[in-house]
Design a protein around this motif. Structure first.
Motif, PDB file in Angstrom:
ATOM      1  N   ILE A  42       0.965  -1.076  -0.074  1.00  0.00           N
ATOM      2  CA  ILE A  42       0.074   0.069   0.061  1.00  0.00           C
ATOM      3  C   ILE A  42       0.941   1.446   0.028  1.00  0.00           C
ATOM      4  O   ILE A  42       1.309   1.791   0.947  1.00  0.00           O
ATOM      5  CB  ILE A  42      -0.883   0.035   1.459  1.00  0.00           C
ATOM      6  N   VAL A  43       1.159   1.486  -1.028  1.00  0.00           N
ATOM      7  CA  VAL A  43       2.398   2.895  -1.196  1.00  0.00           C
ATOM      8  C   VAL A  43       1.446   4.216  -1.731  1.00  0.00           C
ATOM      9  O   VAL A  43       2.195   4.863  -2.251  1.00  0.00           O
ATOM     10  CB  VAL A  43       3.175   2.497  -2.446  1.00  0.00           C
ATOM     11  N   ARG A  44      -0.004   4.193  -1.533  1.00  0.00           N
ATOM     12  CA  ARG A  44      -0.639   5.245  -1.675  1.00  0.00           C
ATOM     13  C   ARG A  44      -0.244   6.556  -0.702  1.00  0.00           C
ATOM     14  O   ARG A  44       0.172   6.357   0.202  1.00  0.00           O
ATOM     15  CB  ARG A  44      -2.170   5.112  -1.318  1.00  0.00           C
ATOM     16  N   GLN A  45      -0.052   7.745  -1.409  1.00  0.00           N
ATOM     17  CA  GLN A  45       0.305   8.843  -0.770  1.00  0.00           C
ATOM     18  C   GLN A  45      -1.122   9.584  -0.328  1.00  0.00           C
ATOM     19  O   GLN A  45      -1.739  10.082  -1.021  1.00  0.00           O
ATOM     20  CB  GLN A  45       1.082   9.931  -1.878  1.00  0.00           C
ATOM     21  N   VAL A  46      -1.186   9.515   0.772  1.00  0.00           N
ATOM     22  CA  VAL A  46      -2.397  10.072   1.481  1.00  0.00           C
ATOM     23  C   VAL A  46      -2.393  11.698   1.590  1.00  0.00           C
ATOM     24  O   VAL A  46      -1.124  12.137   1.924  1.00  0.00           O
ATOM     25  CB  VAL A  46      -2.433   9.823   3.176  1.00  0.00           C
ATOM     26  N   PRO A  47      -3.319  12.465   1.417  1.00  0.00           N
ATOM     27  CA  PRO A  47      -3.273  13.904   1.207  1.00  0.00           C
ATOM     28  C   PRO A  47      -3.495  14.497   2.718  1.00  0.00           C
ATOM     29  O   PRO A  47      -4.434  15.176   2.787  1.00  0.00           O
ATOM     30  CB  PRO A  47      -4.281  14.281   0.270  1.00  0.00           C
ATOM     31  N   TYR A  48      -2.258  14.492   3.458  1.00  0.00           N
ATOM     32  CA  TYR A  48      -2.667  15.116   4.717  1.00  0.00           C
ATOM     33  C   TYR A  48      -2.489  16.603   4.850  1.00  0.00           C
ATOM     34  O   TYR A  48      -1.975  17.153   3.959  1.00  0.00           O
ATOM     35  CB  TYR A  48      -1.301  14.762   5.651  1.00  0.00           C
ATOM     36  N   ARG A  49      -3.417  17.231   5.304  1.00  0.00           N
ATOM     37  CA  ARG A  49      -3.646  18.775   5.313  1.00  0.00           C
ATOM     38  C   ARG A  49      -2.685  19.200   6.441  1.00  0.00           C
ATOM     39  O   ARG A  49      -2.391  18.728   7.506  1.00  0.00           O
ATOM     40  CB  ARG A  49      -5.274  19.254   5.948  1.00  0.00           C
ATOM     41  N   ASP A  50      -2.349  20.380   6.315  1.00  0.00           N
ATOM     42  CA  ASP A  50      -1.553  21.281   7.328  1.00  0.00           C
ATOM     43  C   ASP A  50      -2.139  21.645   8.449  1.00  0.00           C
ATOM     44  O   ASP A  50      -3.389  22.172   8.365  1.00  0.00           O
ATOM     45  CB  ASP A  50      -0.786  22.624   6.706  1.00  0.00           C
ATOM     46  N   GLY A  51      -1.877  21.195   9.756  1.00  0.00           N
ATOM     47  CA  GLY A  51      -2.537  21.526  10.710  1.00  0.00           C
ATOM     48  C   GLY A  51      -2.836  23.072  11.264  1.00  0.00           C
ATOM     49  O   GLY A  51      -4.135  23.329  11.659  1.00  0.00           O
ATOM     50  N   VAL A  52      -1.822  23.734  11.084  1.00  0.00           N
ATOM     51  CA  VAL A  52      -1.942  25.071  11.197  1.00  0.00           C
ATOM     52  C   VAL A  52      -3.341  25.690  10.184  1.00  0.00           C
ATOM     53  O   VAL A  52      -4.293  26.456  10.767  1.00  0.00           O
ATOM     54  CB  VAL A  52      -0.975  25.987  10.868  1.00  0.00           C
ATOM     55  N   SER A  53      -3.312  25.290   9.034  1.00  0.00           N
ATOM     56  CA  SER A  53      -4.563  25.723   8.124  1.00  0.00           C
ATOM     57  C   SER A  53      -5.791  25.137   8.500  1.00  0.00           C
ATOM     58  O   SER A  53      -6.728  26.165   8.478  1.00  0.00           O
ATOM     59  CB  SER A  53      -3.899  25.619   6.756  1.00  0.00           C
ATOM     60  N   VAL A  54      -5.725  24.008   9.027  1.00  0.00           N
ATOM     61  CA  VAL A  54      -7.096  23.376   9.508  1.00  0.00           C
ATOM     62  C   VAL A  54      -7.607  24.181  10.567  1.00  0.00           C
ATOM     63  O   VAL A  54      -8.775  24.502  10.588  1.00  0.00           O
ATOM     64  CB  VAL A  54      -6.721  21.958   9.816  1.00  0.00           C
ATOM     65  N   LEU A  55      -6.648  24.425  11.679  1.00  0.00           N
ATOM     66  CA  LEU A  55      -7.261  24.908  12.560  1.00  0.00           C
ATOM     67  C   LEU A  55      -7.567  26.535  12.381  1.00  0.00           C
ATOM     68  O   LEU A  55      -8.621  27.072  12.866  1.00  0.00           O
ATOM     69  CB  LEU A  55      -5.976  25.038  13.795  1.00  0.00           C
ATOM     70  N   THR A  56      -6.748  27.204  11.624  1.00  0.00           N
ATOM     71  CA  THR A  56      -7.072  28.639  11.128  1.00  0.00           C
ATOM     72  C   THR A  56      -8.542  28.845  10.539  1.00  0.00           C
ATOM     73  O   THR A  56      -9.348  29.533  11.009  1.00  0.00           O
ATOM     74  CB  THR A  56      -5.956  28.981  10.361  1.00  0.00           C
TER      75      THR A  56
END
Length: 556
Positions: free
Chosen positions: A164-178
Motif C-alpha cells: 500500500i504505497v498510496r500517498q495520503v493527502p494530509y492537510r496542514d494542521g495550522v491551516s485546518v485550525l485557522t
C-alpha cells in the motif's frame, strides 16, 4: 438500544457542562479581560484593570501546553496566544459544542471512540488562567486528532502493508485550525469528511448492518457442500431463509431449490465475483455463510480506505480494483468503459501495489524491456541450464547492443553480477501484447495487452508480475483516444499496422487509481463483496481494532 461487541474501547465525554462550569469559575476568580492582547473581549467578566502577570500566565500556559506540537505552537504564536475554544464567548461555545458533538458521534463515522476523560477532569478543575490555557490546548489537540482521523484516516497505509504505497493527502494542521476558527464550526467539521458518493453509501450500509446485528444477523449457517435445482430438504430451507434475510430472495415458503432460488443464488454470485451458474457449490456456500460481522468489518476498512483517497480523483479517471479484477474508465462517476483484468500473483514479490498516478501516453507495438527482477530470477537460471532458453528475447549490453548468446558464459554470473538486459521486440507474441498504457512510476507498473487470453476466463485472475493486463486493450485505447481524434479506431490501427513501436501522447493526462476494495457499494443500492486475495484488508482491520474501532449492533 445499543449493544457493543467485546472489543477494546475508549471512553468519551457526553456533554459540555464541565467546561461551562469551569469557565465560569475561572471568570469569577480572575476578573480579567484579554482585550488588550487580542483586540477583542475574550473572557466575559466584570470590568477590572488588566494585570500583566495575569495575561502572561494565560499566554505562558498556552505556549507551554502547545510546545510539543509544531502545528499548535505555530497556530497560537500567529494568533497571539488567544483562546479559540476555552473562553466563554458565543463563538467559542459553538466551536466546543460542535467538536464535542462530532467526537461523541465518531463511532457512527467508523472511527474509534475518543478518550476525553482527562480533558473532562481538566475542565472541571479550571480555577486559574494556567488551567484555562491547558484546557484550551487540550481542546485544540482533540480537534486536530479528530480532523485528521475523519479527513485522511486513522492509519498510515505504508505501515500496514508494503504494497500500500498510496500517498495520503494530509492537510496542514495550522491551516485546518485557522480555517476552523474562521468558519461555521458544524459545517466545517462536516466538510472534513470525504465527499465521494462511495463514502456516503458506505456509511449508510454500515448503519444498516449494525441494525442487522442488533436483530440477530442472517440466521443459521447453511450446512452441506452443494445445492442445485430440484433438491429439497432441511438444507435447502436453511439456504432459502438465509437468502431471504440477506435480501436476495423475496418472501417464499417453497421447500425446494426452484427457479426463484436459482436466480437468487445467481444474483448473489454476481454480487460476490463468483461464476454465476445458479448452483450453490462449496465456493458459493462459503461466501453465503460469511457472517454479517465480517461484512461490517470489510465496510469499516473500505471507509478508512476512502479517507486515504480524500482528494479530487478527476472528472475522467481510470479505476482498477485489484480484488475485482477489472479496469474501468470513469466519467463524472459513471462507468463508460469496463474490461476484465489480470493482476499480480499472490506471491509477496509479485503483488500489484496500490497507488495513484497520471496516464500520459500509450505505446503501440511495444518492446518489452524485461524487468531486472524477472531477468535474473527467472531467465538467468534457465539460460544457465540451456543458453538458448527464452530464445525469443534479445540480450543487450549497457549500450543497447545485441550480444550473441554464444559470447556469454552464463554460469559465470550471479543475479547480482549479471551485466546484461533482455528485450522482446514488438510482435503478436510479445509479453505486453500490442499496446501498453503508461503512467510512469517508480514501481514500474502499467496497463497492457497480453497474448495469454485464456486467463481472462478464470474467476480469480492473479497471475502477473505486478502489472495490469487488460482483456480488451484496443477498445480501452479507442475510448481514451476518442477525446483527441474523430476516428480513434482508424488512428490506432494505422499505427498498429506499421509493426513499429509508436508512442502516442494523451493530450489530456488521465488519473489512474489502483485500489483494493473488498466492499463495494452500488449506486442504486446494495453491495458487492470480493475476497481479500492479498490479505491486506485483514491487516487493516486488525490495526483499526488496535486503534479502538468497534463492531457495533445498533437498534432493537
Amino acid at each position: 438500544m445499543m449493544l457493543f461487541f467485546p472489543l477494546a474501547r475508549r471512553g468519551r465525554n457526553e456533554n459540555e457542562s464541565p467546561l461551562r462550569g469551569g469557565l465560569r469559575a475561572v471568570t469569577l476568580a480572575a476578573s480579567v479581560s484579554l482585550g488588550a492582547l487580542s483586540g477583542a473581549a475574550v473572557l466575559t467578566v466584570a470590568p477590572a484593570p488588566v494585570a500583566a502577570q495575569q495575561v502572561s500566565a494565560l499566554m505562558q500556559s498556552i505556549a507551554e501546553a502547545a510546545a510539543e506540537s509544531k502545528d499548535l505552537t505555530a497556530f497560537y504564536r500567529a494568533n497571539g496566544y488567544t483562546p479559540v475554544f476555552a473562553d466563554d464567548s458565543a463563538r467559542a461555545r459553538a466551536r466546543r459544542q460542535a467538536l464535542l458533538r462530532a467526537v461523541q458521534l465518531a463511532p457512527e463515522k467508523g472511527l474509534a471512540p475518543y478518550d476525553t476523560t482527562l480533558l473532562t477532569a481538566d475542565l472541571r478543575a479550571i480555577r486559574s488562567e494556567r488551567d484555562l490555557g491547558r484546557a484550551e490546548v487540550a481542546m485544540a489537540k482533540l480537534f486536530l486528532d479528530y480532523a485528521r482521523d475523519v479527513q485522511t484516516g486513522q492509519l498510515v497505509p505504508s505501515r500496514i502493508d508494503s504494497g500500500i504505497v498510496r500517498q495520503v493527502p494530509y492537510r496542514d494542521g495550522v491551516s485546518v485550525l485557522t480555517n476552523f476558527a474562521r468558519s461555521n464550526p458544524q459545517a466545517y467539521l462536516r466538510a472534513l469528511e470525504p465527499s465521494s458518493p462511495e463514502y456516503a453509501r458506505l456509511l449508510r450500509e454500515k448503519a444498516r448492518l449494525e441494525e442487522v446485528l442488533a436483530q440477530g444477523g442472517w440466521g443459521q449457517e447453511v450446512p452441506g457442500s452443494k445445492y442445485e435445482a430440484g433438491q429439497s430438504g432441511n438444507g435447502v430451507v436453511i439456504l432459502r431463509n438465509r437468502l431471504m434475510a440477506m435480501g436476495y430472495l423475496p418472501r417464499s415458503a417453497s421447500t425446494s431449490y426452484d427457479a426463484d432460488m436459482s436466480r437468487a443464488v445467481q444474483l448473489f454470485q454476481i454480487r460476490h465475483g463468483l461464476a454465476p451458474d445458479g448452483v450453490a457449490g462449496p465456493g458459493t456456500l462459503s461466501q453465503i455463510n460469511v457472517p454479517p460481522e465480517e461484512r461490517l468489518a470489510s465496510i469499516l476498512v473500505a471507509i478508512e480506505r476512502e479517507r486515504w483517497m480524500n482528494f479530487d480523483r478527476g472528472q475522467r479517471h481510470i479505476w482498477v480494483n485489484l480484488t475485482d479484477f477489472t479496469a474501468k474508465i470513469m466519467d463524472n462517476d459513471r462507468v463508460t468503459f469496463e474490461t476484465r483484468s489480470v493482476i499480480g500473483a499472490t506471491q509477496p514479490d509479485r503483488r500489484s501495489p496500490e497507488f495513484s498516478d497520471e496516464m500520459e501516453f500509450m505505446v503501440i507495438n511495444p518492446t518489452w524491456n524485461v524487468p531486472r527482477s524477472i531477468t535474473v530470477k527467472e531467465y538467468l537460471p534457465m539460460m544457465q541450464r540451456n543458453p538458448n532458453a527464452a530464445g525469443h528475447l534479445r540480450i543487450v549490453d549497457r549500450n543497447g547492443r545485441t550480444v550473441p548468446r554464444s559470447a556469454i558464459n552464463f554460469a559465470a554470473y550471479t543475479p547480482s553480477t549479471f551485466p546484461f538486459a533482455m528485450k522482446e521486440p514488438p510482435s503478436d507474441g510479445n509479453a505486453l501484447g500490442l499496446v501498453k498504457f503508461m503512467f510512469p512510476n517508480k514501481y514500474n507498473i502499467y496497463l497492457h495487452d497480453t497474448p495469454s487470453k485464456s486467463l481472462f476466463g478464470h474467476e480469480t485472475r492473479a497471475y502477473s508480475h505486478g502489472c495490469i493486463r487488460l482483456q480488451q486493450p484496443f477498445d480501452f485505447a479507442y475510448t481514451l483516444l476518442a477525446r483527441q481524434t474523430s476516428d480513434p479506431e482508424g488512428f490506432f490501427r494505422a499505427r498498429l499496422n506499421t509493426g513499429r513501436e509508436t508512442v502516442v501522447e494523451l493530450e489530456q493526462h488521465v488519473p489512474v487509481h489502483l485500489v483494493y476494495r473488498t466492499a463495494i457499494t452500488l449506486p442504486k443500492g446494495g453491495m458487492e463483496y470480493r475476497r481479500d486475495i492479498y490479505g491486506r484488508d485483514e491487516k487493516i482491520w486488525q490495526a483499526l481494532q488496535q486503534k479502538g474501532v468497534q463492531l457495533r449492533a445498533v437498534g432493537g
